[in-house]
Write an enzyme that holds these catalytic residues in place. Structure first.
Site, mmCIF file in Angstrom:
data_model
loop_
_atom_site.group_PDB
_atom_site.id
_atom_site.type_symbol
_atom_site.label_atom_id
_atom_site.label_comp_id
_atom_site.label_asym_id
_atom_site.label_seq_id
_atom_site.Cartn_x
_atom_site.Cartn_y
_atom_site.Cartn_z
ATOM 1 N N ARG A 69 0.801 -1.222 0.000
ATOM 2 C CA ARG A 69 0.000 0.000 0.000
ATOM 3 C C ARG A 69 0.835 1.273 0.000
ATOM 4 O O ARG A 69 0.335 2.333 -0.365
ATOM 5 C CB ARG A 69 -1.029 -0.052 1.122
ATOM 6 C CG ARG A 69 -2.090 -1.132 0.809
ATOM 7 C CD ARG A 69 -3.070 -1.366 1.914
ATOM 8 N NE ARG A 69 -2.490 -1.838 3.147
ATOM 9 C CZ ARG A 69 -2.217 -3.106 3.428
ATOM 10 N NH1 ARG A 69 -2.457 -4.045 2.561
ATOM 11 N NH2 ARG A 69 -1.700 -3.436 4.583
ATOM 12 N N GLU A 106 2.997 -7.424 13.740
ATOM 13 C CA GLU A 106 2.136 -7.707 14.886
ATOM 14 C C GLU A 106 1.594 -9.123 14.841
ATOM 15 O O GLU A 106 1.143 -9.652 15.835
ATOM 16 C CB GLU A 106 0.991 -6.680 14.995
ATOM 17 C CG GLU A 106 0.045 -6.617 13.824
ATOM 18 C CD GLU A 106 0.498 -5.676 12.714
ATOM 19 O OE1 GLU A 106 -0.357 -5.245 11.952
ATOM 20 O OE2 GLU A 106 1.701 -5.388 12.588
#
Length: 182
Positions: A69, A106
């Site tokens: 992105r 994460e």
């Protein structure tokens, strides 16, 4: 800097175009989806314009976009400020010689690569991605650029997830975001 000028009316328009997808890509993750922002040309343009306004006078010569992105926001920013765009990609996606940097996400581990010779020592670089969570991806991006002698001026993201404390992992490197998680 955490967040753009909240009084700027463009921020609210951008905020309303971001969709939250629960439990993606795994249970417990509230995915901040910018693809819905891209469906609104005015909101997308406003997001790019806010970054361009911030960086147009900073003498940045490299905009490094993080796969995938960061590839959406990086090129229009680079074109508007007169900088080159350098893609930072996942392993095996760039032909030719590359340098690599592993990092922790994460929800797993990953690696970024950059072409050798894409960035010269002394160049002023901006790292662009859509979101900062734990900060691992941005740290890897900065390390790649700094290993070849670039000066990372700042990291820029559309969204920050402050509860994951990614900003703290940047070790004082400036971070500019348009908004915090929804």
């Amino acid at each position: 800097m955490s967040g753009c000028k909240e009084e700027d009316p463009r921020i609210q328009g951008i905020r309303t175009r971001i969709r939250v997808v629960p439990n993606f890509p795994k249970p417990g993750i509230m995915f901040q989806d910018i693809t819905t922002l891209l469906l609104d040309p005015n909101a997308f343009k406003n997001a790019v314009d806010l970054f361009v306004e911030r960086y147009k006078k900073e003498n940045i010569s490299v905009v490094a976009g993080v796969e995938a992105r960061g590839f959406i926001f990086g090129p229009p920013i680079a074109l508007a400020i007169g900088a080159k765009f350098v893609p930072l990609r996942k392993p095996g996606k760039l032909p030719g010689e590359v340098i690599s940097e592993e990092y922790v996400l994460e929800y797993g581990k990953d690696c970024l690569q950059m072409h050798i010779g894409a960035v010269e020592p002394g160049e002023r670089a901006l790292v662009v991605d859509d979101l900062i969570a734990t900060g691992g991806t941005l740290c890897a991006a900065m390390k790649l650029l700094e290993r070849v002698g670039a000066e990372v001026i700042e990291c820029a993201c559309v969204i920050e997830l402050p509860e994951l404390k990614g900003r703290e992992r940047l070790e004082g490197k400036p971070l500019f975001t348009l908004l915090e998680s929804l």
